[in-house]
Design a protein around this motif. Structure first.
Motif, PDB file in Angstrom:
ATOM      1  N   VAL A   1       0.849  -1.181   0.000  1.00 30.91           N
ATOM      2  CA  VAL A   1       0.000   0.000   0.000  1.00 30.91           C
ATOM      3  C   VAL A   1       0.893   1.243   0.000  1.00 30.91           C
ATOM      4  O   VAL A   1       1.879   1.305   0.722  1.00 30.91           O
ATOM      5  N   THR A   2       0.544   2.212  -0.844  1.00 34.57           N
ATOM      6  CA  THR A   2       1.310   3.464  -0.839  1.00 34.57           C
ATOM      7  C   THR A   2       0.373   4.646  -0.584  1.00 34.57           C
ATOM      8  O   THR A   2      -0.827   4.573  -0.849  1.00 34.57           O
ATOM      9  N   TYR A   3       0.973   5.713  -0.078  1.00 35.06           N
ATOM     10  CA  TYR A   3       0.191   6.916   0.205  1.00 35.06           C
ATOM     11  C   TYR A   3      -0.412   7.483  -1.071  1.00 35.06           C
ATOM     12  O   TYR A   3      -1.618   7.704  -1.149  1.00 35.06           O
ATOM     13  N   GLU A   4       0.435   7.698  -2.068  1.00 37.34           N
ATOM     14  CA  GLU A   4      -0.027   8.355  -3.294  1.00 37.34           C
ATOM     15  C   GLU A   4      -1.146   7.581  -3.985  1.00 37.34           C
ATOM     16  O   GLU A   4      -2.140   8.160  -4.401  1.00 37.34           O
ATOM     17  N   ARG A   5      -0.977   6.279  -4.110  1.00 37.00           N
ATOM     18  CA  ARG A   5      -1.940   5.505  -4.886  1.00 37.00           C
ATOM     19  C   ARG A   5      -3.187   5.129  -4.094  1.00 37.00           C
ATOM     20  O   ARG A   5      -4.298   5.165  -4.599  1.00 37.00           O
ATOM     21  N   ASP A   6      -3.002   4.731  -2.802  1.00 33.71           N
ATOM     22  CA  ASP A   6      -4.120   4.134  -2.058  1.00 33.71           C
ATOM     23  C   ASP A   6      -4.703   4.990  -0.942  1.00 33.71           C
ATOM     24  O   ASP A   6      -5.916   5.045  -0.777  1.00 33.71           O
ATOM     25  N   VAL A   7      -3.837   5.609  -0.160  1.00 34.73           N
ATOM     26  CA  VAL A   7      -4.303   6.307   1.036  1.00 34.73           C
ATOM     27  C   VAL A   7      -4.887   7.685   0.712  1.00 34.73           C
ATOM     28  O   VAL A   7      -5.970   8.032   1.166  1.00 34.73           O
ATOM     29  N   LYS A   8      -4.159   8.422  -0.104  1.00 39.89           N
ATOM     30  CA  LYS A   8      -4.574   9.775  -0.441  1.00 39.89           C
ATOM     31  C   LYS A   8      -6.019   9.856  -0.977  1.00 39.89           C
ATOM     32  O   LYS A   8      -6.795  10.701  -0.515  1.00 39.89           O
ATOM     33  N   PRO A   9      -6.392   8.980  -1.934  1.00 40.55           N
ATOM     34  CA  PRO A   9      -7.761   9.065  -2.457  1.00 40.55           C
ATOM     35  C   PRO A   9      -8.829   8.818  -1.386  1.00 40.55           C
ATOM     36  O   PRO A   9      -9.895   9.427  -1.425  1.00 40.55           O
ATOM     37  N   ILE A  10      -8.547   7.948  -0.420  1.00 37.79           N
ATOM     38  CA  ILE A  10      -9.528   7.665   0.641  1.00 37.79           C
ATOM     39  C   ILE A  10      -9.750   8.924   1.477  1.00 37.79           C
ATOM     40  O   ILE A  10     -10.882   9.329   1.723  1.00 37.79           O
ATOM     41  N   LEU A  11      -8.657   9.537   1.904  1.00 38.84           N
ATOM     42  CA  LEU A  11      -8.775  10.723   2.733  1.00 38.84           C
ATOM     43  C   LEU A  11      -9.368  11.888   1.946  1.00 38.84           C
ATOM     44  O   LEU A  11     -10.171  12.652   2.465  1.00 38.84           O
ATOM     45  N   ALA A  12      -8.979  11.991   0.668  1.00 42.19           N
ATOM     46  CA  ALA A  12      -9.476  13.089  -0.156  1.00 42.19           C
ATOM     47  C   ALA A  12     -10.990  12.973  -0.345  1.00 42.19           C
ATOM     48  O   ALA A  12     -11.695  13.966  -0.410  1.00 42.19           O
ATOM     49  N   THR A  13     -11.494  11.740  -0.378  1.00 41.79           N
ATOM     50  CA  THR A  13     -12.920  11.548  -0.584  1.00 41.79           C
ATOM     51  C   THR A  13     -13.700  11.805   0.700  1.00 41.79           C
ATOM     52  O   THR A  13     -14.733  12.461   0.673  1.00 41.79           O
ATOM     53  N   SER A  14     -13.205  11.310   1.831  1.00 43.33           N
ATOM     54  CA  SER A  14     -14.017  11.313   3.047  1.00 43.33           C
ATOM     55  C   SER A  14     -13.665  12.397   4.050  1.00 43.33           C
ATOM     56  O   SER A  14     -14.456  12.656   4.956  1.00 43.33           O
ATOM     57  N   CYS A  15     -12.541  13.012   3.931  1.00 42.62           N
ATOM     58  CA  CYS A  15     -12.121  13.946   4.969  1.00 42.62           C
ATOM     59  C   CYS A  15     -12.170  15.388   4.481  1.00 42.62           C
ATOM     60  O   CYS A  15     -11.922  16.318   5.233  1.00 42.62           O
ATOM     61  N   VAL A  16     -12.503  15.573   3.216  1.00 46.43           N
ATOM     62  CA  VAL A  16     -12.752  16.896   2.650  1.00 46.43           C
ATOM     63  C   VAL A  16     -14.132  17.332   3.110  1.00 46.43           C
ATOM     64  O   VAL A  16     -15.013  16.493   3.200  1.00 46.43           O
ATOM     65  N   PRO A  17     -14.433  18.576   3.424  1.00 45.16           N
ATOM     66  CA  PRO A  17     -13.501  19.695   3.264  1.00 45.16           C
ATOM     67  C   PRO A  17     -12.772  20.049   4.557  1.00 45.16           C
ATOM     68  O   PRO A  17     -11.941  20.941   4.551  1.00 45.16           O
ATOM     69  N   CYS A  18     -13.087  19.325   5.638  1.00 41.68           N
ATOM     70  CA  CYS A  18     -12.599  19.749   6.949  1.00 41.68           C
ATOM     71  C   CYS A  18     -11.091  19.694   7.104  1.00 41.68           C
ATOM     72  O   CYS A  18     -10.496  20.569   7.715  1.00 41.68           O
ATOM     73  N   HIS A  19     -10.478  18.658   6.582  1.00 44.29           N
ATOM     74  CA  HIS A  19      -9.054  18.473   6.838  1.00 44.29           C
ATOM     75  C   HIS A  19      -8.150  18.914   5.690  1.00 44.29           C
ATOM     76  O   HIS A  19      -7.083  18.357   5.500  1.00 44.29           O
ATOM     77  N   PHE A  20      -8.613  19.861   4.939  1.00 41.77           N
ATOM     78  CA  PHE A  20      -7.778  20.391   3.877  1.00 41.77           C
ATOM     79  C   PHE A  20      -7.678  21.895   4.046  1.00 41.77           C
ATOM     80  O   PHE A  20      -8.464  22.459   4.794  1.00 41.77           O
ATOM     81  N   PRO A  21      -6.707  22.520   3.405  1.00 44.29           N
ATOM     82  CA  PRO A  21      -6.537  23.960   3.587  1.00 44.29           C
ATOM     83  C   PRO A  21      -7.860  24.702   3.434  1.00 44.29           C
ATOM     84  O   PRO A  21      -8.574  24.490   2.451  1.00 44.29           O
ATOM     85  N   GLY A  22      -8.198  25.509   4.435  1.00 41.63           N
ATOM     86  CA  GLY A  22      -9.465  26.228   4.401  1.00 41.63           C
ATOM     87  C   GLY A  22     -10.556  25.506   5.154  1.00 41.63           C
ATOM     88  O   GLY A  22     -11.635  26.051   5.380  1.00 41.63           O
ATOM     89  N   GLY A  23     -10.319  24.262   5.590  1.00 38.97           N
ATOM     90  CA  GLY A  23     -11.327  23.485   6.305  1.00 38.97           C
ATOM     91  C   GLY A  23     -11.429  23.885   7.770  1.00 38.97           C
ATOM     92  O   GLY A  23     -10.625  24.675   8.269  1.00 38.97           O
ATOM     93  N   ILE A  24     -12.416  23.332   8.501  1.00 38.11           N
ATOM     94  CA  ILE A  24     -12.659  23.745   9.879  1.00 38.11           C
ATOM     95  C   ILE A  24     -11.719  23.085  10.876  1.00 38.11           C
ATOM     96  O   ILE A  24     -11.629  23.514  12.004  1.00 38.11           O
ATOM     97  N   SER A  25     -11.043  22.002  10.509  1.00 37.43           N
ATOM     98  CA  SER A  25     -10.147  21.340  11.444  1.00 37.43           C
ATOM     99  C   SER A  25      -8.735  21.901  11.324  1.00 37.43           C
ATOM    100  O   SER A  25      -8.285  22.223  10.229  1.00 37.43           O
ATOM    101  N   PRO A  26      -8.053  22.008  12.442  1.00 35.58           N
ATOM    102  CA  PRO A  26      -6.669  22.496  12.383  1.00 35.58           C
ATOM    103  C   PRO A  26      -5.722  21.454  11.789  1.00 35.58           C
ATOM    104  O   PRO A  26      -4.591  21.775  11.441  1.00 35.58           O
TER     105      PRO A  26
END
Ligand code: HEC
Length: 116
Positions: free
Chosen positions: A35-60
């Protein structure tokens, strides 16, 4: 021709579910793949953790880069493992990640948290 295609598709769907059922721990990627970050992990977080955990989101906390996610992966796994709706559950106010996605996050750790 269409009938043949239809039968083929049905057979494929059947085989797919059969393969899934026989596998106790759901894993979309084959065990040989690391498993790699770029191929596997990033898409999961990008799908489910947006918009809070990305620049401009409500979470620090920003889960948009390899270093940050690698550093916090154990607490990330801990949070997504909680029951939906309970305290500290992530994604906050959202739907629990699929068992497949959680399995990928776990495997990322055992595979050595590779970037690529
Ligand atoms: C609706 C907004 C929202 C979404 C979506 C969301 N989070 Fe969060 N998250 C927050 C907020 C706000 C906090 C800070 C408060 C807290 O710790 O509960 C937080 C905190 C966290 C923390 C604690 C960080 C620390 O160091 O204490 C983790 C881990 C986390 N989130 C993971 C995730 C993951 C993984 C996802 C996606 C599966 C996700 N979150 C989706 C809003 C969100």
């Amino acid at each position: 021709m269409r009938v043949v295609l239809y039968i083929l598709m049905t057979a494929l769907v059947f085989l797919f579910f059969k393969a899934c059922n026989s596998n106790e721990k759901p894993e979309v990627i084959s065990p040989a793949d690391k498993v790699t970050y770029e191929r596997d992990v990033k898409p999961i977080l990008a799908t489910s953790c947006v918009p809070c955990h990305f620049p401009g989101g409500i979470s620090p906390y920003k889960w948009d880069n390899y270093e940050a996610v690698k550093y916090k992966i154990s607490i990330i796994i801990d949070r997504v493992n909680k029951d939906q709706g309970t305290k500290n559950f992530m994604p906050k106010d959202g739907t629990k990640l699929s068992p497949e996605s959680i399995a990928i996050l776990r495997k990322w750790v055992t595979d050595g948290t590779r970037e690529k």
